[in-house]
Design a protein around this motif. Structure first.
Motif, mmCIF file in Angstrom:
data_model
loop_
_atom_site.group_PDB
_atom_site.id
_atom_site.type_symbol
_atom_site.label_atom_id
_atom_site.label_comp_id
_atom_site.label_asym_id
_atom_site.label_seq_id
_atom_site.Cartn_x
_atom_site.Cartn_y
_atom_site.Cartn_z
ATOM 1 N N ILE A 15 0.900 -1.115 0.018
ATOM 2 C CA ILE A 15 0.171 -0.016 0.228
ATOM 3 C C ILE A 15 0.822 1.335 -0.097
ATOM 4 O O ILE A 15 0.837 2.083 -0.887
ATOM 5 C CB ILE A 15 -0.970 0.043 1.128
ATOM 6 N N PHE A 27 -9.800 4.128 -3.548
ATOM 7 C CA PHE A 27 -9.540 2.818 -2.548
ATOM 8 C C PHE A 27 -9.830 1.600 -3.490
ATOM 9 O O PHE A 27 -8.972 0.882 -3.177
ATOM 10 C CB PHE A 27 -10.659 2.973 -1.470
ATOM 11 N N GLY A 28 -10.699 1.708 -4.618
ATOM 12 C CA GLY A 28 -10.895 0.508 -5.429
ATOM 13 C C GLY A 28 -9.434 0.381 -6.030
ATOM 14 O O GLY A 28 -9.270 -0.850 -6.348
ATOM 15 N N ARG A 31 -6.775 -1.348 -3.832
ATOM 16 C CA ARG A 31 -7.579 -2.654 -3.541
ATOM 17 C C ARG A 31 -7.199 -3.620 -4.708
ATOM 18 O O ARG A 31 -6.619 -4.694 -4.494
ATOM 19 C CB ARG A 31 -9.022 -2.641 -3.368
ATOM 20 N N ASP A 32 -7.458 -3.297 -5.967
ATOM 21 C CA ASP A 32 -7.275 -3.877 -7.128
ATOM 22 C C ASP A 32 -5.701 -4.353 -7.343
ATOM 23 O O ASP A 32 -5.152 -5.534 -7.697
ATOM 24 C CB ASP A 32 -7.873 -3.359 -8.338
ATOM 25 N N VAL A 36 -6.179 -7.595 -2.572
ATOM 26 C CA VAL A 36 -6.903 -7.850 -1.257
ATOM 27 C C VAL A 36 -8.518 -7.502 -1.430
ATOM 28 O O VAL A 36 -8.892 -6.711 -2.075
ATOM 29 C CB VAL A 36 -6.278 -7.064 -0.252
ATOM 30 N N SER A 37 -9.157 -7.855 -0.337
ATOM 31 C CA SER A 37 -10.503 -7.472 -0.255
ATOM 32 C C SER A 37 -10.765 -6.269 0.346
ATOM 33 O O SER A 37 -9.831 -5.384 0.955
ATOM 34 C CB SER A 37 -11.240 -8.559 0.499
ATOM 35 N N ASP A 38 -11.802 -5.480 0.487
ATOM 36 C CA ASP A 38 -12.415 -4.459 0.863
ATOM 37 C C ASP A 38 -11.898 -4.116 2.378
ATOM 38 O O ASP A 38 -11.200 -3.286 2.804
ATOM 39 C CB ASP A 38 -13.692 -3.960 0.586
ATOM 40 N N LEU A 41 -8.210 -4.230 3.017
ATOM 41 C CA LEU A 41 -7.461 -2.943 2.653
ATOM 42 C C LEU A 41 -8.039 -1.999 3.947
ATOM 43 O O LEU A 41 -7.102 -1.173 4.197
ATOM 44 C CB LEU A 41 -7.846 -2.382 1.287
ATOM 45 N N SER A 42 -9.237 -1.849 4.166
ATOM 46 C CA SER A 42 -9.556 -0.831 5.130
ATOM 47 C C SER A 42 -9.089 -1.163 6.371
ATOM 48 O O SER A 42 -8.690 0.094 7.172
ATOM 49 C CB SER A 42 -11.242 -1.157 5.408
#
Length: 100
Positions: A15, A27-28, A31-32, A36-38, A41-42
Motif C-alpha cells: 500500500i 480505494f478501489g 484494492r485491485d 486484497v478485499s475491501d 484494505l480497510s
C-alpha cells in the motif's frame, strides 16, 4: 537503521509503495493493485492512518461515495527509511539493488 513494524507487513508495504508513486489513489484502485478485499484494505489503511502514515479522504463522485488514500509526509519519510533499512540488509550479503 531499523525496519518499521507498521510498514513491514507485506500488505502495508505494498500500500505504502503504491501511494509513494502517486499524489492520491482511490480505494478501489489500491484494492485491485494490492489484490486484497475491501475489508483487508480497510483494516490496513486504518492501521497506517493511526500511525500517521496515510491520510484517508471521503467524498462523492456524482452520487457515489468514494474514498481516497494519500501518503502523508511522515509516511513518506517512514517508507524511505524502511526501504533504506531493507537495502542495508541486502547489502550485507554483497548484493546491490542499484545499478553500478
Amino acid at each position: 537503521m531499523h525496519l518499521d513494524p507498521v510498514i513491514h507487513a507485506p500488505v502495508r508495504l505494498q500500500i505504502v509503495a503504491l501511494l509513494a508513486a502517486a499524489d492520491e489513489a482511490e480505494f478501489g484502485f489500491v484494492r485491485d493493485q494490492v489484490g486484497v478485499s475491501d475489508s483487508v484494505l480497510s483494516k490496513h489503511a486504518s492501521a497506517l492512518e493511526g500511525a500517521g502514515y496515510v491520510e484517508i479522504r471521503k467524498g462523492y463522485v456524482g452520487k457515489r461515495p468514494r474514498t481516497w488514500l494519500k501518503l502523508s509526509a511522515p509516511g513518506r519519510g517512514a517508507y524511505l527509511a524502511h526501504v533504506a533499512a531493507l537495502q542495508a540488509i541486502v547489502a550485507q550479503s554483497g548484493l546491490s539493488l542499484t545499478p553500478e
